[in-house]
Design a protein around this motif. Structure first.
Motif, PDB file in Angstrom:
ATOM      1  N   LEU A 145      41.782  35.715  44.313  1.00 32.25           N
ATOM      2  CA  LEU A 145      41.556  36.870  43.308  1.00 32.25           C
ATOM      3  C   LEU A 145      40.659  37.523  43.956  1.00 32.25           C
ATOM      4  N   VAL A 146      41.541  39.031  43.064  1.00 32.23           N
ATOM      5  CA  VAL A 146      40.852  40.443  44.224  1.00 32.23           C
ATOM      6  C   VAL A 146      40.295  41.032  42.622  1.00 32.23           C
ATOM      7  N   CYS A 147      39.078  41.327  42.990  1.00 31.97           N
ATOM      8  CA  CYS A 147      37.804  41.773  41.535  1.00 31.97           C
ATOM      9  C   CYS A 147      37.734  43.017  42.432  1.00 31.97           C
ATOM     10  N   LEU A 178      41.530  43.071  50.498  1.00 34.33           N
ATOM     11  CA  LEU A 178      41.232  42.325  50.651  1.00 34.33           C
ATOM     12  C   LEU A 178      41.194  40.565  51.310  1.00 34.33           C
ATOM     13  N   LEU A 179      40.211  40.362  52.659  1.00 37.19           N
ATOM     14  CA  LEU A 179      40.158  38.931  53.015  1.00 37.19           C
ATOM     15  C   LEU A 179      40.246  38.262  52.358  1.00 37.19           C
ATOM     16  N   VAL A 180      40.560  36.839  52.278  1.00 31.74           N
ATOM     17  CA  VAL A 180      40.381  36.150  51.270  1.00 31.74           C
ATOM     18  C   VAL A 180      40.820  34.565  52.498  1.00 31.74           C
ATOM     19  N   VAL A 191      37.582  36.031  45.740  1.00 35.34           N
ATOM     20  CA  VAL A 191      36.951  35.165  45.349  1.00 35.34           C
ATOM     21  C   VAL A 191      38.064  33.485  45.884  1.00 35.34           C
ATOM     22  N   SER A 192      37.489  33.197  46.657  1.00 28.12           N
ATOM     23  CA  SER A 192      39.260  32.397  47.646  1.00 28.12           C
ATOM     24  C   SER A 192      38.652  30.615  46.050  1.00 28.12           C
ATOM     25  N   VAL A 223      34.502  30.585  47.777  1.00 30.05           N
ATOM     26  CA  VAL A 223      33.837  31.387  48.690  1.00 30.05           C
ATOM     27  C   VAL A 223      34.217  33.336  48.282  1.00 30.05           C
ATOM     28  N   VAL A 224      33.399  33.411  47.937  1.00 33.29           N
ATOM     29  CA  VAL A 224      33.393  34.783  48.052  1.00 33.29           C
ATOM     30  C   VAL A 224      33.114  35.929  48.685  1.00 33.29           C
ATOM     31  N   THR A 225      34.048  36.349  49.244  1.00 34.57           N
ATOM     32  CA  THR A 225      33.965  37.693  50.004  1.00 34.57           C
ATOM     33  C   THR A 225      33.673  39.105  49.961  1.00 34.57           C
ATOM     34  N   VAL A 226      32.805  39.980  50.585  1.00 34.39           N
ATOM     35  CA  VAL A 226      32.607  41.335  50.527  1.00 34.39           C
ATOM     36  C   VAL A 226      33.078  42.141  52.092  1.00 34.39           C
TER      37      VAL A 226
END
Length: 161
Positions: free
Chosen positions: A109-111, A99-101, A68-69, A19-22
């Protein structure tokens, strides 16, 4: 070639599920993605491929960072939620490196977005990994359009004769 046949052929490649979070003005937007891979160890880079029609696409184009989770085998309902499918479960989100994950995932991962490439009907978002953490567990897999589960050979029952 037919697009359905192309998809059917590539569906033979088993992948993990992320799951990609933004961040957005309302908190966070997430999207399920199985088109994810590492690109480089030095610097640590990953890429995620997102359909241009996806709701999160425009946010990712503007975002400087994304999370990214990597989902666990028992997080299928969360994958469905972020994919907008029936049977989705309301996610438990936590903060990691600002960031929320997805809570309880196998890895976070935080990118920082370092590049974007248009590729047909998708955009490839290349991110430099700024922070990561991981835990033990089994991954949620995706194969031929369905979820699957991984069994390590060491966990297989012994055969007796």
């Amino acid at each position: 070639m037919d697009a359905r046949e192309f998809r059917n052929a590539l569906g033979r490649f088993a992948t993990g599920v992320t799951v990609v979070t933004v961040p957005n003005g309302e908190g966070v937007r997430g999207i399920t993605a199985n088109a994810f891979m590492s690109v480089s160890l030095n610097p640590p880079l990953v890429v995620v491929s997102i359909d241009k029609k996806a709701r999160a696409h425009a946010l990712l184009l503007q975002a400087e960072r994304y999370g990214v989770s990597i989902l666990r085998e028992d997080q299928e309902a969360l994958s469905n939620h972020f994919a907008g499918l029936e049977g989705g479960a309301e996610p438990a989100l936590g903060t990691f490196a600002g960031l929320l994950v997805v809570e309880g995932a196998l890895a976070h991962l935080v990118c920082r977005t370092v590049d974007r490439h248009e590729a047909g009907d998708h955009t490839l978002f290349i991110g430099e990994v700024e922070a990561l953490r991981y835990r033990e567990g089994r991954p949620l897999l995706y194969f031929r359009g369905k979820y699957g589960h991984f069994r390590h050979p060491e966990e297989a029952p012994e055969l007796t004769v």
